[in-house]
Each structure stands twice: as structure tokens, then as C-alpha cells.
Design a protein around this motif. Structure first.
Motif: not given
Length: 353
Positions: A210-214, A232-238
Motif C-alpha cells: 500500500m505504501e509503495e503504491l502511494e 511499476q504498480y501505479a497506473f498499471n495492471l498485471f
């Protein structure tokens, strides 16, 4: 599909809930004294209290006014000594040891499978009822895998206050959401085949995710730091980050297959799943396609908000296929139910939780 927005989780103040330090005392529950503190109630221990799920345990205990006479906050040696305020009382996090369960009636575990395997049996031998959130015991044939609203009978014979310990396994998050929605239908017409697609939030991977996403949402064009996930997690799907098995499914997907069969006590039900990680803080969503042995048309035409989860009231559904909430129980919400256009004995439903 129902959408749950959690903008508050993008604030740095909220993340203090999950990252306390020795200089602060984050308030993790209402500070007023509650009726839940009772001398005749069971004693409780929360194992892994400093993690995201451990914090959620405390939140649920407070929200439900769960009765207890004492509560121990347990974590690793590294986290011991941290201070918390819970329902108006200050607590110090203690290091988890074999002696931690002396006099404890109920222990809520969420500190990882290895910790559960090491300390779960120790607690049981001391007369503690252990509710384990890890995958350590889920497929153990001697341990009940329980969703209270779905198969409470699996806990038959387990009772607080008898001095007899027991292990209860908690299913995976995606399994709970899926079966909360599908079980009422399964009881009426028997599910033969289930196709599930999950869209899973950062919370399922813990506080660090959660912190990494923020942090990644605040980079302003700078390259992201990827520590929890490989990309990368933000603005991404995997695809879900669980390891991929020899059969081509990842572990998260196979949990849905195996756990559904155990909870329903039906080794013949066919289940296939696709699990995707989505860049939101909380609230998983699922699309569930069901094929039945018998027709559900009469039942579906009468579906209402309360009928789906067995409540006595009959709330009329405006129409099959409408984007309306047709069922809600606890934190699970069914947003729509549609008759399949390709299967005569099939339904498509969506759930969040």
C-alpha cells in the motif's frame, strides 16, 4: 459493477496507522471506553498486530464491540515495545514467544505461514482457539476452513471456555468474496462450473504494498522504485504476483479452486480463475460466471437485497441485469446478477469486498 472509493488511503496521515514508531501512539480505534471490555469475556491475543491485517483485526473487534477481558498485542522482536492505544487503553507490543499464549482463549494470527506453523500448534496445546489468516493449514483435512456465513457447521464442537484448543483456518480473500456471493445460489441449484476473474487491491499484499503504491503515484514522472512488485504498480495492471505453478495457474488462482471445493465439500465442482492485481488501495472486485445443475429462473426473478443473504425481508429487485446492489452482507457486496446469454442454466454476477 459496484465501486468502492478509498481516497482517504492516499493520505500520509492514514498510513501512520500501519507504520507506528516508538515516538508516536497512533490511535487505531475509538478512544472511548466500550462495553466490549468485560471481566467474564474471553482473553484475546492478536499475532502480527503491527501488520495491515493485524490492524484490521483490531478495527473489526472495535466495530463489532467484541467482548474481551484482556488483549495481548504480539509481533516480532523487532516490533516489540511499540505503543498502541485501543479503546481508550494503552498497550505495549510484546515479542511473540511460546509463553505468549498462557491464559489466552482466542488468538488471531496474521504473521505469515511460517509463524503460524511454528506457534499455532503451541497455542492450541495451551487450550487456545486459533483463527489463522495464513495459508498454512487451509488444506489440512483435520483443520476446518471456515467462512462463518457459509459453513459455520465446520466449527461444530469448537467452543470458547472449555480449555480445549483448536485450529480454524481462514480462507483466502478472493475465496471469501466469491463464496459469499455464490453460496446462496449454490444451495438452491448446485453450481457445476464457476469461472472467476478477480481484481485485487494493494491491501491484499500488505502495508508495504500500500505504501509503495502511494509513493509511486507521487513521483511526478520520476522512475518508480519497485520493491514489493517486480514492475511499476501505479497506473498499471498485471497478473497476480503469486508464483506460477506447473499447470500454468498461479498460486492465488489455485487457492480459489482448492478452497472452494473444501468449503463446499464438493470435489466435483469445476472452478477456473484469473487473478489480476489492480492499482487501488483497498476493495477487491470479482466477476463470477456460474453454471448450474438446475434452473434458477424463478429464484432469480424474485431476488432482492435481503433474500440473497437469507434475511427475512423481501426487497424487490428492479430487474435482472440492472446495475443495482442486489445483495450485501458485512463487507461483501453483490452489484448485479445477469442471466447468461450463452448458458441456459447460467448466471453472471459481480462482487466486491
Amino acid at each position: 459493477m459496484a465501486t468502492i472509493t478509498q481516497n482517504s488511503f492516499l493520505s500520509s496521515n492514514h498510513l501512520q496507522l500501519f507504520k507506528p514508531n516508538s515516538k508516536t501512539k497512533p490511535i487505531i480505534a475509538p478512544t472511548s471506553v466500550r462495553m466490549s471490555l468485560q471481566e467474564t469475556a474471553p482473553s484475546i491475543a492478536v499475532v502480527g498486530v503491527t501488520g495491515a491485517v493485524g490492524q484490521e483485526f483490531l478495527s473489526v473487534l472495535s466495530d463489532r464491540d467484541f467482548p474481551y477481558r484482556s488483549i495481548k498485542m504480539l509481533a516480532s522482536k523487532r516490533s516489540s515495545g511499540k505503543q498502541y492505544t485501543f479503546q481508550g487503553h494503552d498497550y505495549t507490543v510484546e515479542e511473540l514467544t511460546e509463553e505468549s499464549f498462557d491464559g489466552v482463549d482466542i488468538a488471531l494470527f496474521s504473521a505469515g505461514g511460517s509463524i503460524s506453523k511454528q506457534f499455532g500448534p503451541v497455542a492450541v496445546n495451551k487450550g487456545t482457539i486459533v483463527v489463522d489468516n495464513s495459508s498454512a493449514f487451509r488444506m489440512d483435512e483435520n483443520v476446518p476452513l471456515v467462512i462463518p456465513e457459509v459453513n459455520p457447521d465446520a466449527m461444530k464442537g469448537i467452543k470458547v471456555g472449555t480449555g480445549k484448543g483448536a485450529l480454524i483456518a481462514n480462507p483466502n480473500c478472493s475465496t471469501i468474496i466469491c463464496l459469499m456471493a455464490a453460496t446462496p445460489l449454490h444451495r438452491r441449484a448446485k453450481v457445476l462450473r464457476m469461472v472467476v476473474s478477480t481484481y485485487q487491491a494493494a491491501s491484499g499484499a500488505g502495508a508495504a504494498a500500500m505504501e509503495e503504491l502511494e509513493l509511486q503515484t507521487r513521483l511526478g514522472g520520476k522512475p518508480p522504485t519497485c520493491q514489493i512488485f517486480k514492475q511499476q504498480y501505479a497506473f498499471n495492471l498485471f497478473s497476480h504476483n503469486a508464483p506460477v505453478l506447473e499447470n500454468g495457474y498461479n498460486e492465488e488462482e489455485m487457492k480459489l479452486v482448492k478452497e472452494t471445493r473444501k468449503i463446499w465439500n464438493d470435489m466435483d465442482v469445476k472452478v477456473t480463475a484469473t487473478c489480476i492485481r489492480v492499482p487501488v488501495m483497498r476493495a477487491h472486485a470479482e466477476s463470477i460466471n456460474l453454471q448450474f445443475e438446475d434452473s434458477l429462473m424463478r429464484f432469480v426473478q424474485k431476488l432482492g437485497k435481503c433474500i440473497l443473504f437469507g434475511c427475512p425481508e423481501n426487497v424487490e429487485n428492479p430487474g435482472i441485469g440492472c446495475e443495482v446492489v442486489v445483495g450485501e452482507c458485512g463487507s461483501t457486496r453483490v452489484s448485479s446478477i445477469q442471466v447468461s446469454v450463452t448458458l441456459g442454466l447460467g448466471l453472471a454476477t459481480e462482487a466486491t469486498g
